[in-house]
Design a protein around this motif. Structure first.
Motif, short mmCIF file in Angstrom:
data_model
loop_
_atom_site.label_atom_id
_atom_site.label_comp_id
_atom_site.label_asym_id
_atom_site.label_seq_id
_atom_site.Cartn_x
_atom_site.Cartn_y
_atom_site.Cartn_z
N LEU A 143 38.14 20.77 -52.18
CA LEU A 143 37.88 19.62 -51.30
C LEU A 143 38.42 19.86 -49.90
O LEU A 143 37.77 19.51 -48.91
N VAL A 144 39.61 20.44 -49.81
CA VAL A 144 40.17 20.72 -48.48
C VAL A 144 39.27 21.70 -47.73
O VAL A 144 38.94 21.49 -46.55
N GLY A 145 38.89 22.80 -48.39
CA GLY A 145 38.03 23.78 -47.73
C GLY A 145 36.65 23.27 -47.43
O GLY A 145 35.98 23.78 -46.53
N ARG B 199 35.74 46.12 -49.51
CA ARG B 199 35.24 45.40 -50.68
C ARG B 199 36.17 44.26 -51.09
O ARG B 199 35.71 43.19 -51.52
N LEU B 200 37.48 44.47 -50.98
CA LEU B 200 38.42 43.42 -51.34
C LEU B 200 38.27 42.22 -50.41
O LEU B 200 38.25 41.06 -50.87
N TRP B 201 38.16 42.49 -49.13
CA TRP B 201 37.99 41.38 -48.17
C TRP B 201 36.67 40.66 -48.42
O TRP B 201 36.60 39.43 -48.34
N ALA B 202 35.61 41.42 -48.69
CA ALA B 202 34.32 40.80 -48.97
C ALA B 202 34.38 39.93 -50.21
O ALA B 202 33.82 38.82 -50.27
N LEU B 203 35.10 40.41 -51.25
CA LEU B 203 35.24 39.63 -52.48
C LEU B 203 36.00 38.34 -52.22
O LEU B 203 35.60 37.26 -52.69
N LEU B 204 37.09 38.44 -51.47
CA LEU B 204 37.87 37.25 -51.17
C LEU B 204 37.08 36.26 -50.33
O LEU B 204 37.12 35.04 -50.56
N ARG B 205 36.33 36.76 -49.34
CA ARG B 205 35.55 35.88 -48.48
C ARG B 205 34.45 35.17 -49.27
O ARG B 205 34.26 33.95 -49.14
N TRP C 162 35.99 32.56 -51.56
CA TRP C 162 36.38 31.35 -50.83
C TRP C 162 35.17 30.51 -50.47
O TRP C 162 35.21 29.28 -50.58
N ARG C 163 34.09 31.14 -50.06
CA ARG C 163 32.87 30.38 -49.75
C ARG C 163 32.33 29.67 -50.98
O ARG C 163 31.86 28.53 -50.90
N GLN C 164 32.39 30.37 -52.12
CA GLN C 164 31.90 29.75 -53.34
C GLN C 164 32.80 28.59 -53.77
O GLN C 164 32.32 27.54 -54.22
N LEU C 165 34.13 28.78 -53.63
CA LEU C 165 35.06 27.73 -54.05
C LEU C 165 34.94 26.49 -53.19
O LEU C 165 35.06 25.37 -53.68
N THR C 166 34.70 26.67 -51.88
CA THR C 166 34.66 25.53 -50.96
C THR C 166 33.26 24.96 -50.79
O THR C 166 33.05 24.14 -49.88
N SER C 167 32.33 25.35 -51.62
CA SER C 167 31.00 24.76 -51.55
C SER C 167 30.99 23.40 -52.24
O SER C 167 31.80 23.13 -53.14
N MET C 168 30.07 22.54 -51.83
CA MET C 168 29.99 21.22 -52.42
C MET C 168 29.61 21.29 -53.89
O MET C 168 30.08 20.49 -54.71
N ARG C 169 28.79 22.25 -54.25
CA ARG C 169 28.40 22.38 -55.65
C ARG C 169 29.61 22.68 -56.52
O ARG C 169 29.77 22.09 -57.60
N THR C 170 30.49 23.58 -56.07
CA THR C 170 31.69 23.90 -56.83
C THR C 170 32.60 22.69 -56.94
O THR C 170 33.21 22.45 -58.00
N ALA C 171 32.72 21.93 -55.86
CA ALA C 171 33.57 20.74 -55.90
C ALA C 171 33.06 19.74 -56.94
O ALA C 171 33.84 19.14 -57.69
N LEU C 172 31.74 19.57 -57.01
CA LEU C 172 31.17 18.66 -58.00
C LEU C 172 31.40 19.17 -59.41
O LEU C 172 31.70 18.40 -60.34
N VAL C 173 31.25 20.49 -59.61
CA VAL C 173 31.48 21.07 -60.93
C VAL C 173 32.94 20.88 -61.34
O VAL C 173 33.24 20.50 -62.49
#
Length: 536
Positions: free
Chosen positions: A105-107, A21-27, A30-41
């Motif tokens: 942005l890097v991700g 569960r911890l690995w799934a949460l981190l993964r 990370w996917r949510q943070l490196t999405s273009m929508r998050t970058a725009l927000v």
């Protein structure tokens, strides 16, 4: 009688592995943070977080305005200060948004760069079997060449129009695939990489840059040198020491200003003598939009005002002259200030009575009105008037506590240690006039000098920021005006039809815009017509 059935031994089925569960949460995070929508927000949040920095005065820019805000808002200012309203760009919440945006942005950019590199080296895909299902379709195009020659001519025409082209032979005939518009994704990546470069440049500029402010009064004896004690305020980057500052000295010899009839500033120009690295003084001139550039420092002219020159003669006949800047409070240069004489009324034996110190506070009007109001009518010095109130007593300068040079010590006034001696109404002085006080001492309004407020900065990354901004603008233009699209042509041997003999080729075409492109229909029609007419 019990019958026992023999069953073959089977291995126990393996249990499914429980996900971490911890690995799934981190993964997923990370996917949510490196999405273009998050970058725009995050980019939007960074812009919103910078708004308080333009609303409230900042300590790194002007500490006096921050102190004035605390004086005018004694209850609100401490509450705002707890949320770093006066240190917005050094606050932990601004740094958190900044770092999250950088990480996002890097991700986001790195995988897209890898995918775009693959797309640049990939060949256009094979033509679909049912091209009539494409948004743009044309059939029945005839060419006199055989399918191989016709496909070669189509490919040549497409390449001439800067399409990436690939011709393939199939059991039925030939197909030609072409695509165009890869600069759209290239521009998009350039924009994001440039934004990363700007963020990195801002970070390095904060580490290795510095800035300071100095209020410089006109006059040969009013100059300063680039030492920290001689700046009114200064902020050094974490990687900068006092010894890293460039060595220069400056004095202002003249200041010229012009105003429109409405009082709006029209032009400011300062003339200064500058000595670099201990060399001879050289005359330089600079204006608001044309800063003075020295080796390692850029000096910007950000303000101006008037500094009254006052001469005080004490009860023993000793004279002291002070040139004190009065700070403007409105566009018409109504200015407030304080003149303090702590070393007056010293008897010939050298005994100094702190209860006989003198202080004056008031308002300077470069153009006084005829109605007697304490408001200037025009920012130019057409009818200078000085309104002053006199105080005698302990100014509180020997207490060791820091205080403002633009205001008298209100605690001393409240305690009675500093008493007002000029009555309720301020005394009016014009240049050349004297004011005789109750003990025979006099104050003379000699005249005025001009002063300029200077912002002295060193930003080692300004060139990289300029390049990043230009690259980002070019990338943005490419991403907005370039469109991805694909076209396919299927070339088959022509069959006899309507009495025509067999021979030649029949061509079917289809087109697909990869992005919203209203003009693709006209482009596809023109390209198809060009293929049909055999234009080269």
């Amino acid at each position: 009688m019990t019958v026992v059935e023999d069953r073959p031994a089977t291995a126990e089925a393996p249990r499914p592995k429980r996900p971490n569960r911890l690995w799934a949460l981190l993964r997923n995070s990370w996917r949510q943070l490196t999405s273009m929508r998050t970058a725009l927000v995050l980019l939007f949040l960074l812009a919103v977080a910078a708004v308080p920095g333009s609303i409230f005065p900042q300590r790194g820019v002007n500490r006096e305005r921050v102190a004035e805000y605390f004086t005018n808002n004694p209850k609100l200012a401490p509450a705002l200060d707890r949320f770093f309203a006066f240190d917005v760009y050094a606050s932990p919440w601004f740094a958190a948004i900044y770092l999250l945006l950088f990480t996002s942005l890097v991700g986001c950019v790195l995988p897209r760069v890898r995918e775009h590199a693959r797309a640049l080296t990939a060949v256009p895909p094979q033509a679909p079997k049912r091209m009539e299902r494409l948004p743009h379709h044309e059939s029945g195009i005839r060419r006199p060449e055989d399918p191989a020659a016709a496909a070669a001519e189509i490919a040549k025409t497409l390449r001439r129009n800067r399409w990436r082209t690939r011709a393939r032979e199939t059991p039925e005939g030939w197909t030609v695939s072409a695509e165009k518009g890869f600069l759209k994704e290239t521009g998009n990546l350039f924009f994001h990489i440039a934004m990363l470069g700007v963020l990195i440049g801002v970070g390095f500029g904060h580490w290795y840059g510095w800035h300071a402010n100095r209020l410089l009064v006109e006059g040969q004896d009013q100059g300063f040198c680039s030492a920290l004690p001689q700046f009114d305020e200064s902020v050094l980057g974490p990687r900068v020491e006092a010894g890293d500052l460039p060595v220069f000295c400056m004095r202002m010899t003249d200041f010229e200003s012009t105003f429109q009839t409405t009082g709006q500033p029209k032009s400011f120009e300062a003339s200064v003598d500058v000595s670099e690295e201990g060399g001879d003084y050289r005359q330089r001139r600079f204006t608001v939009n044309d800063p003075l550039r020295l080796d390692g420092a850029t000096i910007n002219l950000i303000g101006q005002g008037y500094a009254p020159v006052l001469r005080f003669t004490d009860r023993f006949g000793a004279q002291q002259t002070a040139t004190v800047p009065f700070l403007p409070t409105d566009l018409m240069m109504t200015s407030e200030g304080v003149v303090q004489f702590p070393d007056v009324n010293v008897d010939p034996n050298g005994e100094r009575d702190p209860k006989l110190q003198m202080g004056f506070e008031g308002v300077f009007l470069p153009t006084g009105g005829t109605d007697g109001s304490a408001l200037s009518q025009f920012p130019a010095e057409d009818n200078p008037v000085l309104y002053l109130s006199a105080y005698r007593g302990d100014l509180g300068l020997d207490s060791g506590k820091p205080g403002s040079v633009y205001a008298l010590n209100r605690e001393k006034i409240a305690d009675g240690d500093l008493q007002k001696i000029s009555g309720e109404r301020p005394y009016v002085l014009r240049p050349g006039e004297k004011w005789t006080l109750d003990d025979g001492t006099t104050l003379e309004f000699v005249g005025t000098q001009r002063f300029a407020t200077l912002s002295i900065r060193h930003d080692p990354t300004k060139v990289s920021l300029l390049i990043g901004s230009i690259v980002g603008l070019i990338g943005l233009m490419l991403s907005l005006y370039v469109h991805r699209r694909r076209v396919w042509f299927r070339v088959l041997p022509a069959l006899p039809a309507d009495g025509e003999p067999a021979g030649g080729s029949v061509i079917e075409s289809g087109g697909l815009p990869r992005t919203d492109y209203p003009g693709f229909g006209d482009e596809f029609a023109a390209l198809t017509r060009q293929i049909q007419e055999g234009k080269r």
